[in-house]
Design an enzyme around this catalytic site. Structure first.
Site, PDB file in Angstrom:
ATOM      1  N   ARG A  98       0.464 -12.508   4.994  1.00 18.05           N
ATOM      2  CA  ARG A  98       1.900 -12.681   4.767  1.00 18.05           C
ATOM      3  C   ARG A  98       2.758 -12.230   5.949  1.00 18.05           C
ATOM      4  O   ARG A  98       3.951 -12.502   5.995  1.00 18.05           O
ATOM      5  CB  ARG A  98       2.317 -11.919   3.511  1.00 18.05           C
ATOM      6  CG  ARG A  98       1.549 -12.351   2.269  1.00 18.05           C
ATOM      7  CD  ARG A  98       2.033 -11.619   1.051  1.00 18.05           C
ATOM      8  NE  ARG A  98       1.108 -11.762  -0.067  1.00 18.05           N
ATOM      9  CZ  ARG A  98       1.250 -11.162  -1.236  1.00 18.05           C
ATOM     10  NH1 ARG A  98       2.279 -10.369  -1.448  1.00 18.05           N
ATOM     11  NH2 ARG A  98       0.364 -11.336  -2.191  1.00 18.05           N
ATOM     12  N   HIS A 152      -5.665 -15.511  10.045  1.00 16.31           N
ATOM     13  CA  HIS A 152      -4.819 -14.354   9.752  1.00 16.31           C
ATOM     14  C   HIS A 152      -5.209 -13.119  10.569  1.00 16.31           C
ATOM     15  O   HIS A 152      -4.672 -12.043  10.340  1.00 16.31           O
ATOM     16  CB  HIS A 152      -4.886 -14.023   8.267  1.00 16.31           C
ATOM     17  CG  HIS A 152      -4.504 -15.161   7.376  1.00 16.31           C
ATOM     18  ND1 HIS A 152      -3.367 -15.923   7.583  1.00 16.31           N
ATOM     19  CD2 HIS A 152      -5.108 -15.682   6.274  1.00 16.31           C
ATOM     20  CE1 HIS A 152      -3.295 -16.851   6.646  1.00 16.31           C
ATOM     21  NE2 HIS A 152      -4.329 -16.734   5.850  1.00 16.31           N
ATOM     22  N   PRO A 163       0.817  -1.204   0.000  1.00 16.55           N
ATOM     23  CA  PRO A 163       0.000   0.000   0.000  1.00 16.55           C
ATOM     24  C   PRO A 163       0.856   1.262   0.000  1.00 16.55           C
ATOM     25  O   PRO A 163       1.865   1.347   0.699  1.00 16.55           O
ATOM     26  CB  PRO A 163      -0.793  -0.121   1.299  1.00 16.55           C
ATOM     27  CG  PRO A 163      -0.842  -1.582   1.577  1.00 16.55           C
ATOM     28  CD  PRO A 163       0.460  -2.120   1.088  1.00 16.55           C
ATOM     29  N   GLU A 164       0.452   2.229  -0.802  1.00 17.63           N
ATOM     30  CA  GLU A 164       1.159   3.501  -0.847  1.00 17.63           C
ATOM     31  C   GLU A 164       0.405   4.534  -0.019  1.00 17.63           C
ATOM     32  O   GLU A 164      -0.617   4.230   0.599  1.00 17.63           O
ATOM     33  CB  GLU A 164       1.337   3.937  -2.300  1.00 17.63           C
ATOM     34  CG  GLU A 164       2.205   2.992  -3.099  1.00 17.63           C
ATOM     35  CD  GLU A 164       2.637   3.575  -4.439  1.00 17.63           C
ATOM     36  OE1 GLU A 164       2.574   4.808  -4.609  1.00 17.63           O
ATOM     37  OE2 GLU A 164       3.049   2.792  -5.308  1.00 17.63           O
ATOM     38  N   LYS A 204      21.608  16.808  -8.457  1.00 16.09           N
ATOM     39  CA  LYS A 204      21.447  15.351  -8.308  1.00 16.09           C
ATOM     40  C   LYS A 204      21.543  14.666  -9.662  1.00 16.09           C
ATOM     41  O   LYS A 204      20.788  14.978 -10.579  1.00 16.09           O
ATOM     42  CB  LYS A 204      20.118  15.021  -7.628  1.00 16.09           C
ATOM     43  CG  LYS A 204      20.082  15.418  -6.160  1.00 16.09           C
ATOM     44  CD  LYS A 204      18.890  14.829  -5.458  1.00 16.09           C
ATOM     45  CE  LYS A 204      18.914  15.168  -3.977  1.00 16.09           C
ATOM     46  NZ  LYS A 204      20.080  14.562  -3.292  1.00 16.09           N
TER      47      LYS A 204
END
Length: 297
Positions: free
Chosen positions: A127, A104, A2-3, A170
């Site tokens: 997981r 879970h 997830p972001e 950069k």
């Protein structure tokens, strides 16, 4: 994984049920996830009032009374499920049920609010790559998980002027710089690809090339900063991007994946008006980058 928009969606889904409620009981079904749970976690937080739910980058922060904060990371497959009489009234169109296999369900918070409403908040993680740690609220910015995080990409502080300074000199590829969490916190692979496409910038060009020091017009950095903020805002408004195991807190899928312009569209036509290019996938630092070579320069 997830972001930021997904974590913000989870925060907003949990907020009405957790903020102001008191933790009546904590049921811990295993000793660890990615890391061991805090020692004597149940004893430390049972009876505590939840004062606020926050987010820093991709971390959910659960602020308790007595200067305590739970820092939660969802890992690859972690999710929170709400079991409450009023949870079924949450807005949005239901699509698919999230896995509710009790095997879970690793942590269950039993809560009660001031009106006497009881709610169970269940952390499920097949997981077990997620984690939850306990930190001191007054020193949260010093916590090892948070202390080196950069600017949040959701506010006006992320500006072209800031980016012009942060990226000056950069030589790293632009995509790598945008994913550097010490520069911009919480910006992940999906939304970097989308923001670069919206701005028309190649992921292969150097980060310094978008700055005035690198010879670019100031408008380039301005557009990039604007599109980063917009793509994050669009994803949050759409409920996050439900890829693989991610689900919203109430079990609904997010919708933003339906409007991806480049991510996951390898071999498909570019959606930019007037562009006849095709979306290409390359690998950068072990991650897939989706972009259009015809219109991103």
């Amino acid at each position: 994984m997830p972001e930021l928009p997904e974590v913000e969606t989870v925060r907003r889904g949990l907020q009405p049920f957790m903020e102001g409620a008191r933790i009546e009981k904590v049921q811990q079904n295993r000793a660890d996830l990615r890391f061991p749970f805090p020692e004597n976690l149940a004893d430390k937080i049972t009876g505590k009032r939840i004062e606020a739910l926050g987010r820093r980058a991709k971390y959910l922060t659960i602020h308790l009374e007595d200067d305590q904060t739970l820092i939660s990371h969802l890992g690859m497959s972690g999710s929170y499920r709400i079991e409450s009489e009023s949870a079924e009234n949450l807005p949005g169109q239901f699509i698919h049920e999230r896995s509710k296999k009790s095997a879970h369900d690793h942590l269950i918070f039993s809560l009660m609010n001031d009106e006497g409403q009881k709610t169970n908040i269940i952390y499920n993680d097949p997981r077990r790559f997620g984690f939850l740690v306990l930190a001191q609220t007054s020193r949260l910015d010093e916590h090892p998980f948070l202390e080196k995080l950069g600017l949040e990409p959701t506010g006006n502080l992320l500006s072209g002027e800031w980016m012009d300074q942060a990226f000056a000199g950069k030589k790293a590829p632009l995509k790598a710089a945008l994913l550097d969490q010490s520069l911009i916190a919480g910006l992940g692979n999906i939304y970097v690809c989308e923001a670069m496409w919206r701005t028309g910038l190649s992921p292969l060009r150097s980060a310094g090339s978008v700055t005035t020091q690198g010879g670019a017009d100031p408008a380039v950095a301005d557009r990039l900063a604007t599109h980063i903020r917009e793509v994050i805002a669009d994803a949050i408004a759409a409920g996050g991007s439900s890829l693989r195991d991610y689900r919203q807190a109430d079990g609904e899928l997010g919708y933003f994946q339906h409007s991806f312009s480049v991510y996951g569209r390898e071999g498909e036509p570019c959606r930019r008006e007037g562009c006849n290019g095709t979306i290409t996938r390359i690998t950068q630092s072990g991650r897939s980058t989706f972009w259009c070579e015809s219109c991103q320069h």
